[in-house]
Design an enzyme around this catalytic site. Structure first.
Site, PDB file in Angstrom:
ATOM      1  N   CYS A   1     -17.413  30.090   2.624  1.00  0.00           N
ATOM      2  CA  CYS A   1     -16.561  31.278   2.791  1.00  0.00           C
ATOM      3  C   CYS A   1     -16.729  32.230   1.599  1.00  0.00           C
ATOM      4  O   CYS A   1     -16.432  31.865   0.450  1.00  0.00           O
ATOM      5  CB  CYS A   1     -15.102  30.832   2.940  1.00  0.00           C
ATOM      6  SG  CYS A   1     -13.886  32.124   2.666  1.00  0.00           S
TER       7      CYS A   1
ATOM      8  N   CYS B   1     -13.524  32.932  -0.324  1.00  0.00           N
ATOM      9  CA  CYS B   1     -13.155  31.779  -1.161  1.00  0.00           C
ATOM     10  C   CYS B   1     -13.950  31.788  -2.463  1.00  0.00           C
ATOM     11  O   CYS B   1     -13.411  31.510  -3.546  1.00  0.00           O
ATOM     12  CB  CYS B   1     -13.415  30.467  -0.415  1.00  0.00           C
ATOM     13  SG  CYS B   1     -12.572  30.325   1.165  1.00  0.00           S
TER      14      CYS B   1
ATOM     15  N   CYS C   1       4.451 -13.744  -4.517  1.00  0.00           N
ATOM     16  CA  CYS C   1       3.551 -12.736  -5.098  1.00  0.00           C
ATOM     17  C   CYS C   1       4.322 -11.458  -5.445  1.00  0.00           C
ATOM     18  O   CYS C   1       4.910 -10.807  -4.580  1.00  0.00           O
ATOM     19  CB  CYS C   1       2.430 -12.436  -4.107  1.00  0.00           C
ATOM     20  SG  CYS C   1       1.544 -10.890  -4.408  1.00  0.00           S
TER      21      CYS C   1
ATOM     22  N   CYS D   1       3.061  -8.318  -3.763  1.00  0.00           N
ATOM     23  CA  CYS D   1       3.476  -8.274  -2.352  1.00  0.00           C
ATOM     24  C   CYS D   1       4.906  -7.752  -2.228  1.00  0.00           C
ATOM     25  O   CYS D   1       5.215  -6.972  -1.315  1.00  0.00           O
ATOM     26  CB  CYS D   1       3.382  -9.664  -1.723  1.00  0.00           C
ATOM     27  SG  CYS D   1       1.739 -10.417  -1.826  1.00  0.00           S
TER      28      CYS D   1
END
Length: 433
Positions: A51, A54, A186, A189
Site C-alpha cells: 500500500c 501506508c 502441578c 496446571c
C-alpha cells in the site's frame, strides 16, 4: 549463510517497523495479550506492505511512536499477512488506524491527519478522555492480566476426559479438540486452570476443550507421550488417528489460547460447497447467512458443454478453497436461467461467464469486470477480502425462480418433428400459391 541473508532481506521487504522504532508488531498470537488485555490506551495501524499510502505514513508513525513512548502504546498489524485480525475489526482499506481505549473490544476509528503531530494530538486527547471516564466510574471490557475478555467463565465448557471416554469423544468425534493433560499437584496446571476455563467459554460452539488427569488416566497419557505437565494437544476435526494429534505451542493466557485456536480453526475449515441456484432457499441460505456470497453465471449448456462447464466449476472450487477463511457463500447458475437475478446484479452486459459478489446485509454488490480466469478471479476476490471494489447498491435482493438442477450431461438441441410430405400434391400447393 546465504539462505539466512536472503530470509532477512525478504522479511525486511514486508516489515515496516523494527524493534527500535517504538512500534509494537502485533499478530493474532499476541494481539489480545498486548492490546485487549492492557490497561493502556493503544493506537494501532492496520497496513499492507504494497500500500503506497501506508509506505508514506511509516516515517510519521515512527515519529509519533517515539514521542508517545511511556504515554500511549503504538502498534502496527500487517493485515496482508493477518487478514483474520483485520477482519475482526472491520478493516476494509489501508492504512486503517484504530484507537483502543477503555473498551478494547470496541475501538474507535482514527479520523485525524496522517502527520506525527496530528497522531500525537489525537492520542493525547483520547488519553484524557479515558482518564475522565475512569474518574466517573466507567469501565471497559479490556484490562486485566489475562486478556480473557468480559464473558463470564462457564466451568461446564471444559469437558472432563478419561481413559474410558477419550476415544468416543475425541478420536471418533467430529469436533476439533484442545486437550490439557494435567497433574493435580502441578503448580503450572493450577495457574492455567482459570485461563483454560475462560478460553473454553469463549470458544464454545467452535471447538471443544477438555482436561485429562494424566496421573489417573495413564493409558491415554502414555499413548500421547505425556512427560510433563501441563501438556496440551490439539486434535483436528473429523475422525482422527493417533498421529493426528498436534502439540500446542502457544501462550498460557486465555487470549493466547483463543488466538491460537482461531488460527488453526480457520486453517482447518473444509473448502466451501459450490451450490447451483435452483430455489430461493438455496440463494438465501448462502447469501443472507454469509458476509458475502460469490455468484457466478456460467454460459448456457449449449454454448459450453459439460467439459467446459466443469472446468469453470473447478475454478470456483479452487477459489473457494483459497478464500475459505472468509467463509463466503458460493453459488452458480446458467445464463438465462435466473433472469431476475441477472437483471438485479447487472449481469449480462459483459457476456458470459460473469460474476458478482453480493453483500445482502448492506445491500451492495460488486461485479467482476476483469477476465473470468483463475488469475482474474483471484485479483477480484483479493480486493474484496480487503473491502475494496466498486460497489453498486441493491434496491432489492434478487428473486430466484425454481429450476431443475443440472444433470451433469451435455446439452441437446430440441428434436423437431419430421414433416411427411408424401401425401402432399405439389399441384395443389402450386394452385394455392
Amino acid at each position: 549463510m546465504i539462505v539466512l541473508v536472503l530470509a532477512a532481506l525478504c522479511a525486511g521487504a514486508t516489515a515496516f517497523y523494527s524493534s527500535g522504532d517504538g512500534v509494537v508488531d502485533l499478530t493474532p498470537s499476541n494481539f489480545d495479550r498486548e492490546v485487549v488485555g492492557s490497561d493502556a490506551l493503544w493506537i494501532v495501524e492496520f497496513y499492507a506492505p504494497w500500500c503506497g499510502h501506508c509506505q508514506s505514513l511509516t516515517p510519521e508513525w515512527k515519529k509519533a511512536a517515539k514521542a508517545l513512548q511511556g504515554v500511549v502504546k503504538v502498534g502496527a498489524v500487517n493485515a496482508d499477512d493477518h487478514r483474520d485480525l483485520g477482519g475482526r475489526f472491520s478493516v476494509q482499506g489501508f492504512p486503517t488506524i484504530k484507537i483502543f481505549g477503555l473498551n478494547k473490544n470496541k475501538p474507535e476509528d482514527y479520523q485525524g491527519g496522517r502527520t506525527a503531530d496530528a497522531i500525537i494530538n489525537t492520542a493525547l486527547s483520547k488519553v484524557q478522555s479515558m482518564v475522565r471516564d475512569r474518574m466517573q466510574g466507567k469501565s471497559g471490557s479490556g484490562g486485566g492480566g489475562s486478556g480473557g475478555g468480559s464473558q463470564k467463565p462457564d466451568p461446564g465448557a471444559v469437558i472432563e476426559l478419561t481413559d474410558s471416554n477419550f476415544e468416543d469423544l475425541v478420536i471418533n468425534g467430529d469436533d476439533m479438540w484442545l486437550v490439557e493433560f494435567f497433574a493435580p499437584w502441578c503448580g503450572h496446571c493450577k495457574n492455567l486452570a482459570p485461563h483454560w476455563t475462560q478460553a473454553a467459554t469463549q470458544l464454545k460452539g467452535k471447538i471443544k476443550m477438555g482436561t485429562l488427569d494424566a496421573t489417573v488416566h495413564t493409558v491415554m497419557a502414555n499413548r500421547y507421550g505425556v512427560r510433563g505437565y501441563p501438556t496440551i494437544k490439539m486434535f483436528p476435526a473429523g475422525k482422527k488417528s493417533e498421529s493426528d494429534a498436534q502439540e500446542y505451542d502457544g501462550g498460557r493466557t486465555a487470549s493466547d489460547i483463543v488466538a491460537w485456536v482461531n488460527d488453526r480453526y480457520t486453517a482447518n475449515l473444509p473448502a466451501p460447497e459450490i451450490y447451483e441456484i435452483t430455489t430461493q432457499d438455496v440463494f438465501d441460505k448462502n447469501c443472507q447467512e454469509s458476509q458475502l456470497c460469490v455468484v457466478a453465471v456460467l454460459p448456457h449448456i449449449l454454448d459450453c458443454q459439460s467439459a467446459c462447464r466443469n472446468k469453470y466449476i473447478a475454478t470456483l472450487k479452487t477459489m473457494g478453497e483459497k478464500y475459505k477463511k472468509q467463509q463466503w457463500g458460493w453459488l452458480w447458475t446458467e445464463a438465462a436461467a435466473q433472469p431476475n437475478l441477472e437483471k438485479t446484479l447487472g449481469i449480462g452486459g459483459f457476456g458470459y461467464p460473469a460474476m458478482a459478489a453480493v453483500n445482502s446485509r448492506k445491500k451492495l454488490y460488486v461485479l467482476l469486470k476483469g477476465p473470468f480466469t483463475e488469475t482474474g478471479i483471484n485479483e477480484y476476490l483479493r480486493s474484496l477480502s480487503y473491502g475494496k471494489g466498486s460497489t453498486e447498491p441493491l434496491k432489492d435482493l434478487p428473486k430466484v425462480d425454481k429450476t431443475e438442477p443440472w444433470d451433469g450431461k451435455d446439452g441437446q438441441l430440441p428434436v423437431e418433428d419430421d414433416i411427411d410430405l408424401s401425401d402432399v400434391e405439389l399441384d395443389d400447393l402450386k394452385d394455392e400459391l
